[in-house]
Design a protein around this motif. Sequence first.
Motif, PDB file in Angstrom:
ATOM      1  N   LYS A 287       0.589   8.824  -6.431  1.00  0.00           N
ATOM      2  CA  LYS A 287       0.910  10.254  -6.332  1.00  0.00           C
ATOM      3  C   LYS A 287       1.696  10.712  -7.550  1.00  0.00           C
TER       4      LYS A 287
ATOM      5  N   SER B  28       0.823  -1.206   0.000  1.00  0.00           N
ATOM      6  CA  SER B  28       0.000   0.000   0.000  1.00  0.00           C
ATOM      7  C   SER B  28       0.855   1.253   0.000  1.00  0.00           C
TER       8      SER B  28
ATOM      9  N   ALA C 290     -12.465   1.415  -5.340  1.00  0.00           N
ATOM     10  CA  ALA C 290     -11.308   2.113  -4.783  1.00  0.00           C
ATOM     11  C   ALA C 290     -11.341   3.622  -5.041  1.00  0.00           C
TER      12      ALA C 290
ATOM     13  N   GLN D 192     -13.645   7.670  -2.065  1.00  0.00           N
ATOM     14  CA  GLN D 192     -12.783   8.240  -1.028  1.00  0.00           C
ATOM     15  C   GLN D 192     -13.606   9.006  -0.006  1.00  0.00           C
TER      16      GLN D 192
ATOM     17  N   GLN E 202       2.164   1.638  -3.496  1.00  0.00           N
ATOM     18  CA  GLN E 202       1.101   2.101  -4.370  1.00  0.00           C
ATOM     19  C   GLN E 202       0.790   3.578  -4.132  1.00  0.00           C
ATOM     20  N   ALA E 203       0.787   3.988  -2.880  1.00  0.00           N
ATOM     21  CA  ALA E 203       0.493   5.391  -2.570  1.00  0.00           C
ATOM     22  C   ALA E 203       1.502   6.307  -3.249  1.00  0.00           C
TER      23      ALA E 203
ATOM     24  N   PRO F  74      -7.866   6.317  -7.663  1.00  0.00           N
ATOM     25  CA  PRO F  74      -8.239   5.221  -6.759  1.00  0.00           C
ATOM     26  C   PRO F  74      -7.276   5.165  -5.583  1.00  0.00           C
ATOM     27  N   ASN F  75      -7.730   4.593  -4.473  1.00  0.00           N
ATOM     28  CA  ASN F  75      -6.858   4.423  -3.309  1.00  0.00           C
ATOM     29  C   ASN F  75      -5.820   3.335  -3.536  1.00  0.00           C
ATOM     30  N   ASN F  76      -6.179   2.315  -4.298  1.00  0.00           N
ATOM     31  CA  ASN F  76      -5.269   1.205  -4.561  1.00  0.00           C
ATOM     32  C   ASN F  76      -5.798   0.410  -5.738  1.00  0.00           C
TER      33      ASN F  76
END
Length: 269
Positions: free
Chosen positions: A69, A61, A266, A269, A64-65, A84-86
């Motif tokens: 970004k 994670s 995902a 948010q 991925q973050a 998406p968050n992930n």
Amino acid sequence: MKKLLFTSLLTISMLSACTTNEDEKVNEQDQTQQNNTQEEQQSNENEHATTESNGEDTVSSVTQAEALKTIKEQLGTELAVVMPNNLPLTKGNFLTATTNGTDTQAEILFLESKEYIPVNDVKLKNASAATPIAKLTVKLFDSVDEANKQIAYEDYSKNGGQQVALGYNINGYQDAGAGSLWTGWNEGRWAIATHTRTDNPDAGVDLAKQAVEYLESHTLPIPHENGMVHLDVYESGNLIVWQDGKLVYTLDSIKDPMKALAIASAFNQ
């Protein structure tokens, strides 16, 4: 003479004692520093072990973050694109992407690779370097009404068709034609349908039930005003589209229909 000799011996003895004391102090300081170093190393090892024990999802994670970004920074557009968050990655793989942006459109091809490859790296031109996960297109339209026209929204309960129970008090409605069988239902502002062939009808219902169960614990992004989902049993036509004012989000190029739902979820948010 004896007095002089005694005095010399006493002096030497005192110097020797001082030297011994100083040596002992140095040794004590060295031992203390060594102990502190060992304690610090042990602490670092324990911290590292704790990080590893948290599971690979934590490491993934974070990676991925950082990648997400970078992807957003390299879009090349001023559009307010929600990311998406992930994304679902194969265990041990890295997230990367190619991006393309203009004043009215942003396009991202999400990819995964066995080795780390920076976003928009020239290596990604080689199809064997990374595997596509999904393609996201965000397009700006002149008006909210124009954007809404891009959504193939249907109220399946009003379309007729054979009713089928999908679980959780949700009914689907089946429509067949030209060798295809669709099972459609509505959840909130979403119109969702699964596709199969008429010679394999149970597969469409089974996929619809999986989707309904999944959406009991996962939430799709809230569209303004509507959204649509097409899930394909044969993994050839998965498509998710939703409106956010003048923006229209399109997710496609996703083989697994359940992964398509996971990716869309995902964005919530």
